[in-house]
Design a protein around this motif. Sequence first.
Motif, short mmCIF file in Angstrom:
data_model
loop_
_atom_site.label_atom_id
_atom_site.label_comp_id
_atom_site.label_asym_id
_atom_site.label_seq_id
_atom_site.Cartn_x
_atom_site.Cartn_y
_atom_site.Cartn_z
N ALA A 134 -24.92 -23.79 -7.23
CA ALA A 134 -25.05 -25.01 -8.01
C ALA A 134 -26.36 -25.02 -8.79
O ALA A 134 -27.37 -24.48 -8.34
CB ALA A 134 -24.99 -26.22 -7.09
N ARG A 269 -19.90 -23.47 -13.66
CA ARG A 269 -20.95 -23.87 -12.72
C ARG A 269 -21.08 -25.39 -12.67
O ARG A 269 -20.92 -26.07 -13.67
CB ARG A 269 -22.30 -23.26 -13.14
CG ARG A 269 -23.39 -23.32 -12.07
CD ARG A 269 -24.66 -22.67 -12.60
NE ARG A 269 -24.46 -21.27 -12.91
CZ ARG A 269 -24.71 -20.27 -12.06
NH1 ARG A 269 -25.16 -20.53 -10.85
NH2 ARG A 269 -24.52 -19.02 -12.44
N ARG A 270 -21.39 -25.91 -11.49
CA ARG A 270 -21.61 -27.35 -11.32
C ARG A 270 -23.09 -27.64 -11.22
O ARG A 270 -23.87 -26.82 -10.74
CB ARG A 270 -20.88 -27.85 -10.06
CG ARG A 270 -19.37 -27.58 -10.09
CD ARG A 270 -18.71 -28.19 -8.87
NE ARG A 270 -18.61 -29.62 -8.98
CZ ARG A 270 -18.35 -30.43 -7.95
NH1 ARG A 270 -18.21 -29.93 -6.74
NH2 ARG A 270 -18.25 -31.74 -8.12
N HIS A 292 -17.73 -33.88 -19.02
CA HIS A 292 -17.67 -32.67 -18.19
C HIS A 292 -17.41 -33.06 -16.73
O HIS A 292 -18.24 -32.78 -15.85
CB HIS A 292 -18.97 -31.87 -18.29
CG HIS A 292 -19.40 -31.55 -19.70
ND1 HIS A 292 -18.98 -30.41 -20.36
CD2 HIS A 292 -20.20 -32.22 -20.56
CE1 HIS A 292 -19.52 -30.38 -21.57
NE2 HIS A 292 -20.26 -31.47 -21.72
N ALA A 294 -15.69 -31.93 -14.30
CA ALA A 294 -15.63 -30.90 -13.26
C ALA A 294 -16.97 -30.22 -13.03
O ALA A 294 -17.09 -29.41 -12.11
CB ALA A 294 -14.58 -29.85 -13.63
N GLN A 295 -17.98 -30.54 -13.84
CA GLN A 295 -19.24 -29.81 -13.75
C GLN A 295 -20.40 -30.62 -13.18
O GLN A 295 -21.50 -30.09 -13.03
CB GLN A 295 -19.64 -29.27 -15.13
CG GLN A 295 -18.80 -28.09 -15.60
CD GLN A 295 -19.37 -27.49 -16.87
OE1 GLN A 295 -18.92 -27.79 -17.97
NE2 GLN A 295 -20.37 -26.62 -16.73
N SER A 297 -21.93 -32.39 -10.00
CA SER A 297 -21.75 -32.45 -8.56
C SER A 297 -22.41 -33.67 -7.94
O SER A 297 -22.10 -34.04 -6.81
CB SER A 297 -22.31 -31.18 -7.90
OG SER A 297 -23.70 -31.06 -8.17
N VAL A 354 -23.64 -28.48 -4.37
CA VAL A 354 -22.22 -28.72 -4.48
C VAL A 354 -21.62 -29.06 -3.11
O VAL A 354 -20.90 -30.04 -2.95
CB VAL A 354 -21.49 -27.51 -5.07
CG1 VAL A 354 -19.98 -27.69 -4.96
CG2 VAL A 354 -21.85 -27.34 -6.53
N GLU A 358 -20.08 -32.66 -2.22
CA GLU A 358 -18.66 -32.71 -1.90
C GLU A 358 -18.43 -33.39 -0.55
O GLU A 358 -17.51 -34.19 -0.38
CB GLU A 358 -18.07 -31.31 -1.89
CG GLU A 358 -17.82 -30.75 -3.29
CD GLU A 358 -17.22 -29.35 -3.26
OE1 GLU A 358 -17.18 -28.77 -2.17
OE2 GLU A 358 -16.83 -28.87 -4.33
#
Length: 363
Positions: A134, A269-270, A292, A294-295, A297, A354, A358
């Motif tokens: 990340a 990449r996040r 963005h 999905a990017q 975190s 990340v 998460e």
Amino acid sequence: MPLIPPRDIRVQPYFGFRNAQRLIVDARVLRGSPPKFDLSGGWRTFRTMLRLYNSHEVAEHPVTLEVEAPDGSRQSHELVSGKEGYCHFEIDLAPARPLPESSAWEAVTFRWSDARGDHCVAGHVLAPGADDAAGVISDIDDTIVETGVTGGVRSVLRNWRRLFATMPSAREPVSGAELFYEALGGGVDEKGDEAGDAMPASRRPFFYVSSSPWNLYPYLVAYMRSRGMPIGPLRLRDWGFDRRTFGKSSHGSHKTDAIDAILSLYPERRFALVGDDSQGDLTAYAKVLERHPAQVSGIFIRKVGEPFTPEEEAAKQAVEATGVPLYIGQSWDEGHEFLAEAGLGGSEDAKTVVEATEQEGGE
């Protein structure tokens, strides 16, 4: 009357970055010697800072960027400096250069000539590791270093000594920033450190996006080094002292554009986004998240200014609705506790931002 010889021309490299196919790096052509931050005394400090702001740019001066490939071959690219002395190199790498196993700094060379002869200076380009760890994109002012500038021009006048008469090592850090950023950066890569790299990279690639002027680049890098902060490319901007400089909207548009460019270069990449509420960071980061999804975190905001505006409240609700972890607190001491609760307790046992976000976000 004898003519006064012109001051020496020099090239100020700025940290660059690349992926496997593309490299971005900037430089500026200036007159005069580089600033020295080891001087003491109020008057000498003030003169050093005045020289930073009152830069002497050289327009229309050729500069060559030389990039060496692993096989020893070299690519050369020439630009002519613009009216403010800037050269922006954005080049395709041919052939493509795979990213290193872990994040590392790579050297490039800037070459130029003047009446004294031919000259060169080394520049540094960050190559994030192929491990897809990340990344972190952070603001600077009132995020890692106290400025007190949260109310426009009047705030600048109230805090003039802090801004214009203090050496980097004497600047006041934001509470908890050093520990918090140590955890975010994940420490220095041991392989790079053992290899004797002049600039070992943090395990997680760091980028700084700020509305501070490019004139402050050497000062900000010196401050980060004095505090042991993770070093990364800085995306600053050129500005003058007028009311538009201090508007939140102009800060936000610069930051979103700069962050968009970084994320577009690393689409797989996040990144964790870190900032404060003095310059519209929450609103800017919400826009980045929308573009963005999905990017991003996680988003971390230090609360230093007035109560949120309706626009900031709407941005906060928009971020929360996505499920992306959002931290808002008075200092990074609290933020460090948040990271520990999320499983990111310290650089020695931290895995990735990340993973931490998460867990917190329940993905």
